[in-house]
Design an enzyme around this catalytic site. Structure first.
Site, PDB file in Angstrom:
ATOM      1  N   GLY A 137     110.860  55.234  65.461  1.00  8.22           N
ATOM      2  CA  GLY A 137     111.306  56.560  65.874  1.00  8.22           C
ATOM      3  C   GLY A 137     112.623  57.001  65.249  1.00  8.22           C
ATOM      4  N   ASP A 166     111.191  69.060  63.101  1.00  9.89           N
ATOM      5  CA  ASP A 166     110.496  67.847  63.593  1.00  9.89           C
ATOM      6  C   ASP A 166     109.287  67.490  62.721  1.00  9.89           C
ATOM      7  OD1 ASP A 166     112.094  67.098  65.730  1.00  9.89           O
ATOM      8  OD2 ASP A 166     111.022  68.337  67.174  1.00  9.89           O
ATOM      9  N   GLY A 208      99.231  61.252  72.671  1.00  6.23           N
ATOM     10  CA  GLY A 208     100.162  62.237  73.217  1.00  6.23           C
ATOM     11  C   GLY A 208      99.774  63.633  72.765  1.00  6.23           C
ATOM     12  N   ALA A 209     100.097  64.610  73.613  1.00  5.58           N
ATOM     13  CA  ALA A 209      99.770  66.003  73.281  1.00  5.58           C
ATOM     14  C   ALA A 209     100.871  66.941  73.773  1.00  5.58           C
ATOM     15  CB  ALA A 209      98.416  66.379  73.903  1.00  5.58           C
ATOM     16  N   GLY A 210     102.111  66.437  73.771  1.00  5.86           N
ATOM     17  CA  GLY A 210     103.246  67.251  74.190  1.00  5.86           C
ATOM     18  C   GLY A 210     103.875  67.955  72.989  1.00  5.86           C
ATOM     19  N   SER A 253     122.107  62.408  73.766  1.00  5.74           N
ATOM     20  CA  SER A 253     121.692  62.765  72.403  1.00  5.74           C
ATOM     21  C   SER A 253     122.379  61.907  71.341  1.00  5.74           C
ATOM     22  CB  SER A 253     122.005  64.239  72.135  1.00  5.74           C
ATOM     23  OG  SER A 253     121.716  64.535  70.775  1.00  5.74           O
ATOM     24  N   LYS A 304     113.384  74.073  73.853  1.00  5.00           N
ATOM     25  CA  LYS A 304     112.749  74.241  72.545  1.00  5.00           C
ATOM     26  C   LYS A 304     111.831  75.458  72.468  1.00  5.00           C
ATOM     27  CE  LYS A 304     112.951  69.581  70.602  1.00  5.00           C
ATOM     28  NZ  LYS A 304     112.198  68.564  69.869  1.00  5.00           N
ATOM     29  N   ASN A 325     113.610  73.558  66.988  1.00  2.00           N
ATOM     30  CA  ASN A 325     114.628  72.544  67.297  1.00  2.00           C
ATOM     31  C   ASN A 325     115.921  72.802  66.531  1.00  2.00           C
ATOM     32  OD1 ASN A 325     114.011  71.710  64.687  1.00  2.00           O
ATOM     33  ND2 ASN A 325     114.133  69.544  65.179  1.00  2.00           N
ATOM     34  N   ALA A 334     106.248  67.031  70.823  1.00  3.53           N
ATOM     35  CA  ALA A 334     106.366  66.272  69.574  1.00  3.53           C
ATOM     36  C   ALA A 334     105.004  66.169  68.884  1.00  3.53           C
ATOM     37  CB  ALA A 334     106.924  64.885  69.864  1.00  3.53           C
TER      38      ALA A 334
HETATM   39  P1  NAP Z   1     106.602  66.026  76.216  1.00  2.00           P
HETATM   40  O1  NAP Z   1     106.372  67.357  75.595  1.00  2.00           O
HETATM   41  O2  NAP Z   1     107.138  65.948  77.605  1.00  2.00           O
HETATM   42  O3  NAP Z   1     105.192  65.214  76.137  1.00  2.00           O
HETATM   43  C1  NAP Z   1     105.095  63.949  76.750  1.00  2.00           C
HETATM   44  C2  NAP Z   1     103.784  63.285  76.341  1.00  2.00           C
HETATM   45  O4  NAP Z   1     103.755  61.961  76.919  1.00  2.00           O
HETATM   46  C3  NAP Z   1     102.536  63.994  76.860  1.00  2.00           C
HETATM   47  O5  NAP Z   1     101.463  63.725  75.996  1.00  2.00           O
HETATM   48  C4  NAP Z   1     102.319  63.303  78.224  1.00  2.00           C
HETATM   49  O6  NAP Z   1     100.972  63.334  78.664  1.00  2.00           O
HETATM   50  C5  NAP Z   1     102.685  61.870  77.874  1.00  2.00           C
HETATM   51  N1  NAP Z   1     103.154  61.149  79.064  1.00  2.00           N
HETATM   52  C6  NAP Z   1     104.365  61.251  79.642  1.00  2.00           C
HETATM   53  N2  NAP Z   1     104.438  60.410  80.707  1.00  2.00           N
HETATM   54  C7  NAP Z   1     103.224  59.786  80.792  1.00  2.00           C
HETATM   55  C8  NAP Z   1     102.681  58.824  81.683  1.00  2.00           C
HETATM   56  N3  NAP Z   1     103.386  58.308  82.699  1.00  2.00           N
HETATM   57  N4  NAP Z   1     101.415  58.387  81.470  1.00  2.00           N
HETATM   58  C9  NAP Z   1     100.692  58.881  80.435  1.00  2.00           C
HETATM   59  N5  NAP Z   1     101.146  59.816  79.561  1.00  2.00           N
HETATM   60  C10 NAP Z   1     102.409  60.258  79.745  1.00  2.00           C
HETATM   61  O7  NAP Z   1     107.620  65.141  75.344  1.00  2.00           O
HETATM   62  P2  NAP Z   1     107.837  65.192  73.757  1.00  2.00           P
HETATM   63  O8  NAP Z   1     108.969  66.092  73.449  1.00  2.00           O
HETATM   64  O9  NAP Z   1     106.523  65.416  73.118  1.00  2.00           O
HETATM   65  O10 NAP Z   1     108.366  63.698  73.484  1.00  2.00           O
HETATM   66  C11 NAP Z   1     107.511  62.568  73.554  1.00  2.00           C
HETATM   67  C12 NAP Z   1     108.270  61.327  73.107  1.00  2.00           C
HETATM   68  O11 NAP Z   1     108.642  61.449  71.746  1.00  2.00           O
HETATM   69  C13 NAP Z   1     109.586  61.063  73.857  1.00  2.00           C
HETATM   70  O12 NAP Z   1     109.703  59.672  74.043  1.00  2.00           O
HETATM   71  C14 NAP Z   1     110.663  61.551  72.912  1.00  2.00           C
HETATM   72  O13 NAP Z   1     111.887  60.877  73.075  1.00  2.00           O
HETATM   73  C15 NAP Z   1     110.031  61.204  71.572  1.00  2.00           C
HETATM   74  N6  NAP Z   1     110.491  62.068  70.474  1.00  2.00           N
HETATM   75  C16 NAP Z   1     110.999  61.451  69.374  1.00  2.00           C
HETATM   76  C17 NAP Z   1     111.418  62.227  68.301  1.00  2.00           C
HETATM   77  C18 NAP Z   1     111.997  61.559  67.088  1.00  2.00           C
HETATM   78  O14 NAP Z   1     112.601  62.251  66.261  1.00  2.00           O
HETATM   79  N7  NAP Z   1     111.822  60.263  66.928  1.00  2.00           N
HETATM   80  C19 NAP Z   1     111.298  63.627  68.344  1.00  2.00           C
HETATM   81  C20 NAP Z   1     110.751  64.212  69.485  1.00  2.00           C
HETATM   82  C21 NAP Z   1     110.348  63.414  70.560  1.00  2.00           C
HETATM   83  P3  NAP Z   1     100.392  64.627  79.471  1.00  2.00           P
HETATM   84  O15 NAP Z   1     100.206  65.707  78.420  1.00  2.00           O
HETATM   85  O16 NAP Z   1      99.112  64.156  80.034  1.00  2.00           O
HETATM   86  O17 NAP Z   1     101.431  64.987  80.486  1.00  2.00           O
END
Ligand code: NAP
Length: 269
Positions: free
Chosen positions: A235, A104, A126-128, A16, A68, A89, A130
């Site tokens: 980011g 966030d 992306g649809a996670g 972190s 989270k 968060n 974040a």
């Molecule tokens: P998460 O909930 O695990 O979601 C991951 C996302 O990435 C989903 O859409 C997933 O697709 C996709 N993904 C992961 N591996 C993949 C692969 N091999 N091929 C295709 N799609 C893939 O994670 P999150 O918390 O949303 O975080 C996502 C990113 O944002 C991370 O890199 C994190 O470090 C970054 N982040 C940055 C900030 C910031 O303040 N800058 C804040 C939060 C997060 P599926 O839905 O199909 O699995």
């Protein structure tokens, strides 16, 4: 410990950047408080909040993967985050109550506050977790159409409908439309993950490309955008933005954002 403190919890937690960010601001402002990383496992989450609720020096915590959503069980939710972003968060203390919130969405918005996105077409990859915070923010900005690209298209469609956004859900790798704002909210491009394969040619010259991945800081997506001389947001901007909102909640002081260049250098050295 008699010193006031806040912390970031997660499992794992050693990666972190939050202690470096908050520690920098505490030092700059001369606030006698500490901000540290605390390893908390999913099984230990309830005990963690019970112990901290009883510690008058604890100002609150930031929460990272995988807590989270689970942390919502241990806090009150006056802002209704459970029914919108669905994840917190940040937790702060208000008397005996632990209040959960999510910075966030605000952290995502801060670097693009100057853009007029009303009626504009946005692409989110992306649809996670974040992406949820980002679509929530976009739903408040009155954007026009939103296209969500994701490996799992059903998740993308569910996300759009849960925020009542007009748009479409398409598989990852689909040719991109000529959007005004493109956001990578997926893990693609992050160190240790596959790159984001994308052709930016369809974007207009005044499009903005925003990658929330911060390791590496210049992702391949941002390098492609720079090659096209498009405006970009990285980011670290979002990371520092969400931390700034939490810092004010913990310590009651605005962080010195005029020192962002120094902070960014510290975080990338
Ligand atoms: P998460 O909930 O695990 O979601 C991951 C996302 O990435 C989903 O859409 C997933 O697709 C996709 N993904 C992961 N591996 C993949 C692969 N091999 N091929 C295709 N799609 C893939 O994670 P999150 O918390 O949303 O975080 C996502 C990113 O944002 C991370 O890199 C994190 O470090 C970054 N982040 C940055 C900030 C910031 O303040 N800058 C804040 C939060 C997060 P599926 O839905 O199909 O699995």
């Amino acid at each position: 410990m008699t010193q006031l403190y806040a912390e970031v919890i997660g499992d794992p937690i050693s990666h972190s950047k939050s202690p470096a960010i908050h520690g920098f601001w505490l030092g700059q402002l001369g606030i006698d408080a500490d901000y540290r990383a605390q390893h908390v496992t999913p099984e230990g989450l309830g005990d963690y909040f019970a112990a901290r609720a009883a510690d008058p020096n604890w100002r609150g915590c930031n929460i990272t993967i995988p807590h989270k959503q689970a942390a919502l069980e241990f806090v009150t939710d006056p802002g209704g985050v459970r029914g919108t972003i669905g994840a917190i968060n940040t937790v702060i203390r208000d008397g005996d109550a632990l209040i959960g919130t999510n910075t966030d969405a605000g952290g995502f918005y801060a670097p693009i506050a100057g853009l007029d996105l009303a009626g504009k077409h946005t692409l989110v990859i992306g649809a996670g977790g974040a992406a949820r915070a980002i679509l929530f923010a976009l739903s408040k900005l009155g954007v026009g159409k939103v296209t969500v690209q994701n490996r799992n298209v059903l998740k993308a469609a569910a996300l759009l409908s849960s925020f009542g956004l007009k748009g479409d859900a398409v598989p990852l790798g689909t040719a991109i439309p000529p959007v005004d704002l493109l956001v990578n909210a997926s893990a693609l491009g992050m160190k240790g993950q596959p790159p984001l394969e994308i052709d930016l040619d369809p974007l207009p010259e005044d499009a903005v490309v925003y990658d929330i991945v911060y390791a590496p800081l210049e992702t391949r997506l941002l390098a492609q955008a720079h090659a096209r001389e498009l405006a970009t947001v990285d980011g670290l901007d979002m990371l520092i933005g969400q931390a700034a909102l939490a810092f004010e909640l913990f310590f009651g002081a605005e962080p010195p954002r005029d020192r962002d260049d120094e902070l960014r250098e510290l975080l990338t050295s």
